[in-house]
Scaffold this active site. Structure first.
Site, PDB file in Angstrom:
ATOM      1  N   THR A   1      33.328  52.938  -7.925  1.00  0.00           N
ATOM      2  CA  THR A   1      32.522  51.743  -8.210  1.00  0.00           C
ATOM      3  C   THR A   1      31.031  52.042  -8.323  1.00  0.00           C
ATOM      4  O   THR A   1      30.213  51.127  -8.275  1.00  0.00           O
ATOM      5  CB  THR A   1      32.745  50.695  -7.105  1.00  0.00           C
ATOM      6  N   GLU A   2      30.671  53.314  -8.465  1.00  0.00           N
ATOM      7  CA  GLU A   2      29.259  53.697  -8.441  1.00  0.00           C
ATOM      8  C   GLU A   2      28.396  52.888  -9.408  1.00  0.00           C
ATOM      9  O   GLU A   2      27.307  52.410  -9.050  1.00  0.00           O
ATOM     10  CB  GLU A   2      29.126  55.197  -8.743  1.00  0.00           C
ATOM     11  N   LEU A   3      28.863  52.722 -10.649  1.00  0.00           N
ATOM     12  CA  LEU A   3      28.033  52.018 -11.620  1.00  0.00           C
ATOM     13  C   LEU A   3      27.864  50.539 -11.278  1.00  0.00           C
ATOM     14  O   LEU A   3      26.840  49.932 -11.630  1.00  0.00           O
ATOM     15  CB  LEU A   3      28.598  52.186 -13.037  1.00  0.00           C
TER      16      LEU A   3
END
Length: 204
Positions: free
Chosen positions: A81-83
Site C-alpha cells: 500500500t506504499e503509494l
C-alpha cells in the site's frame, strides 16, 4: 528439523511512528528496513512464510522474501500500500516484489495499493498456497523440512543464482534509487501526506 522464526509485522504502528518521527526517524528507518529485507531475502537456507494475519506494505515485502509463501485461509489480507500512503518503494523492497510476483501483476500490485484475501492472493500469485488456519504452521514446517532434505550447498548456490538478477540490479542502481527514495520520503509534502493517511485511515 527446521526451527520456525516468528515475525510480528505491525504496519499501522510503523506508519504512526514515521508520521511522528519525521525526517530524522525516516533516515534511520529506511536503512534498517533494507538490512531486514537483505538478511531474509538472501538467507542461504530455506525460508518459508506462514502468514496467519494481515501482511500489508512492509509485511507483504517481508513475505515476498521467502522461498515459499503459505497463507491461512481467510486469515487476513496481503498487498503493498506504499503509494496509498504517498511513498515510493525503497530499491530492495521493489526488487523483491518484482522478483516474487508474476510480471503481469507487478503494475497492478504496486500502483493500485490493493490488498487481497487469501483466495485472491493465491489466484494472483502473491502466495503459493492456502492452508486451513489450524494447519498453517504444520504445513509450513512440513515444506521447510522437505526443502531441508536438499543438499545445503546445492540449495544455497541455486538460490543465489535464482536471486542473481536482484543482486545485479541493486549493484547497478540501488544506491541511486535509494537516494531519490529517501529524498521523497523525507520531503515536507510527503510527511504531511503520511500524517494525513494516518489520520484518515489508522485513527478511525
Amino acid at each position: 528439523a527446521p526451527k520456525p522464526l516468528f515475525f510480528s509485522i505491525g504496519d499501522e504502528e510503523a506508519w504512526k511512528r514515521l508520521s511522528e518521527g519525521g525526517a530524522d526517524y525516516i533516515r534511520k528507518f529506511l536503512p534498517a528496513l533494507h538490512r531486514l529485507y537483505d538478511t531474509v531475502f538472501f538467507h542461504p537456507k530455506p525460508v518459508v512464510a506462514a502468514i496467519n494475519g494481515h501482511a500489508i506494505a512492509g509485511g507483504a515485502v517481508l513475505v515476498a522474501c521467502a522461498d515459499r509463501r503459505i497463507m491461512a485461509k481467510e486469515g487476513g489480507r496481503i498487498g503493498v500500500t506504499e503509494l496509498l500512503v504517498g511513498v515510493p518503494f525503497p530499491a530492495l523492497a521493489f526488487e523483491i516484489v518484482r522478483f516474487a510476483v508474476p510480471p503481469r501483476r507487478l503494475s497492478e500490485f504496486t500502483l493500485s495499493g490493493a490488498t487481497y484475501t487469501s483466495d485472491e492472493a493465491v489466484q494472483r500469485g502473491w502466495v503459493d498456497e492456502i492452508a486451513e488456519p489450524g494447519e498453517l504452521l504444520d504445513d509450513a514446517i512440513a515444506v521447510a523440512q522437505e526443502l531441508a532434505l536438499l543438499s545445503p550447498p546445492a540449495f544455497a548456490q541455486t538460490k543465489r543464482q535464482i536471486r542473481q538478477a536482484v543482486s545485479e540490479r541493486m549493484a547497478q542502481s540501488g544506491e541511486a534509487t535509494d537516494k531519490k527514495v529517501t529524498d521523497i520520503w523525507t520531503a515536507p509534502a510527503t510527511l504531511a501526506y503520511i500524517r494525513d493517511y494516518v489520520a484518515r485511515t489508522l485513527k478511525k
